[in-house]
Design an enzyme around this catalytic site. Structure first.
Site, PDB file in Angstrom:
ATOM      1  N   GLU A 156       0.786  -1.198   0.008  1.00 35.15           N
ATOM      2  CA  GLU A 156      -0.087  -0.084   0.109  1.00 35.15           C
ATOM      3  C   GLU A 156       0.920   1.382  -0.097  1.00 35.15           C
ATOM      4  OE1 GLU A 156      -3.116   0.312  -0.587  1.00 35.15           O
ATOM      5  OE2 GLU A 156      -3.573  -1.682  -0.347  1.00 35.15           O
ATOM      6  N   TYR A 207      -6.422   5.774   4.964  1.00 30.21           N
ATOM      7  CA  TYR A 207      -6.809   4.933   3.823  1.00 30.21           C
ATOM      8  C   TYR A 207      -5.971   3.458   4.051  1.00 30.21           C
ATOM      9  CZ  TYR A 207      -5.363   3.022  -0.706  1.00 30.21           C
ATOM     10  OH  TYR A 207      -5.416   1.921  -1.622  1.00 30.21           O
ATOM     11  N   ASP A 242      -9.753   6.619  -1.422  1.00 29.98           N
ATOM     12  CA  ASP A 242      -8.473   7.409  -2.208  1.00 29.98           C
ATOM     13  C   ASP A 242      -9.059   8.113  -3.478  1.00 29.98           C
ATOM     14  OD1 ASP A 242      -8.857   5.384  -3.760  1.00 29.98           O
ATOM     15  OD2 ASP A 242      -6.817   4.727  -3.951  1.00 29.98           O
TER      16      ASP A 242
END
Ligand code: SF4
Length: 344
Positions: A43, A126, A144
């Protein structure tokens, strides 16, 4: 724009999306795992890099630091070195700190609750939502830019995505279509946003949501998402002295909280005595996300052996050399400068 806020009218959309995802999910290596450590690293890596550009970096990083413990025990300089090419070095520093935090505060096991994941250094809403939903069946949408784009088009919603409340607003909007399997839903939105509902020229003909998409039916896809505030890049002037002799050069490590924290750099200032050795100057322009850098690099070749020895003996500087400079992390424009000096 009007929308049905009861939400019940949109629930089937999430399932339509999951069905699409089942048949169209991108075949990415980290899709084969539910290991929160790997999902976390990916991520962070792919927040800043396109998938095909970042894959090698991700694989190399995971090869060297396969788990939280290995990362926590590593030297910070080595972590930075393995982050090379990805930029945003503060993220690597935070990852390292968070790994240590997991070892001390969570006895080495990755926290599973959204609120706990959020406490890790450098982890925002997020990332916490992505990790908790993909690995622990958490129920938070990982909102996002992809979410902003898909949702604002789907609902033809003109809420300004540069507004500080955008994250909360679109999180709520996402819950209107969110199915039970939030982990797959988050990944489906990621894939739909990057492969189909692209920023420019969305591929509406291939989109599973087309039938209910308001922006499509109004033929206003290019109008959404609405963004009013443009962040103006700041102009910044930097000066460096590349002080060298016989293939060796002097560097220091940045300590401040400004750009390039913890990376190695040439000397930002030198004494008047050393200025007599200036051979030339090169101007380099470099763009960061919110900064336009204009860098002046003076070439200072110390032709006096005695002065060079005094500099080294002072213990004020780190000595690097052309052969081994790859072992340290330099900002991109300085690394380019060294590489070009090698060719001269
Ligand atoms: S129909 Fe077009 S605009 Fe609407 S969500 Fe799909 S790709 Fe995006």
């Amino acid at each position: 724009m009007e929308k049905n806020n009861s939400g019940s009218g949109f629930k089937h959309i999430g399932n339509t999306l999951l069905h699409w995802y089942k048949n169209n999910a991108r075949d990415l290596p980290f899709r084969q795992t539910k290991d929160p450590y790997k999902i976390w690293i990916c991520e962070i890596v792919f927040q800043q890099t396109r998938i095909n550009q970042g894959l090698n970096h991700y694989n190399n990083f995971i090869r060297r630091f396969p788990d939280v413990k290995t990362l926590a025990e590593a030297d910070e300089d080595e972590v930075l070195l393995h982050w090379k090419g990805l930029g945003y070095y503060s993220r690597a520093i935070n990852i390292h700190k968070a790994a240590k935090q997991i070892m001390t505060d969570y006895h080495g096991s990755f926290p599973s609750e959204y609120e706990e994941i959020l406490k890790l250094k450098g982890v925002g809403k997020y990332t916490a939502a992505a990790i908790s939903s993909i690995c622990f069946n958490g129920k938070m949408p990982a909102v996002d830019g992809n979410f902003y784009r898909v949702l604002s088009r789907f609902f033809a919603d003109d809420f300004d995505i540069s507004n500080s409340r955008a994250f909360n607003y679109f999180s709520e909007l996402a819950t209107l279509i969110m199915p039970e399997n939030v982990g797959d839903f988050n990944q489906a939105m990621m894939d739909l946003g990057s492969e189909i509902c692209k920023p420019k020229s969305p591929l509406c003909e291939e989109c599973p949501l087309q039938e209910n998409c308001l922006a499509f039916s109004l033929q206003k896809t290019s109008y959404f998402p609405v963004k009013t505030k443009k962040v103006k890049a700041e102009d910044l002037q930097l000066t460096y002295y590349f002080v060298h002799r016989n293939g060796q050069f002097l560097i220091q490590q940045r300590k401040d909280d400004f750009i390039w924290k913890k990376l190695f750099e040439f000397l930002p200032e030198i004494s008047e005595e050393l200025k007599q050795f200036i051979k030339g100057v090169k101007n380099v322009n470099h763009k960061l996300t919110h900064k336009n850098l204009s860098i002046e690099i003076f070439d200072v070749e110390i032709t006096s052996d005695a002065i060079w020895k005094v500099l080294i003996a002072s213990n004020q500087y780190i000595i690097s050399d052309f052969k081994n400079f790859h072992e340290k992390s330099f900002p991109k424009p300085l690394e380019n400068y060294i590489q070009n000096s090698l060719k001269d």
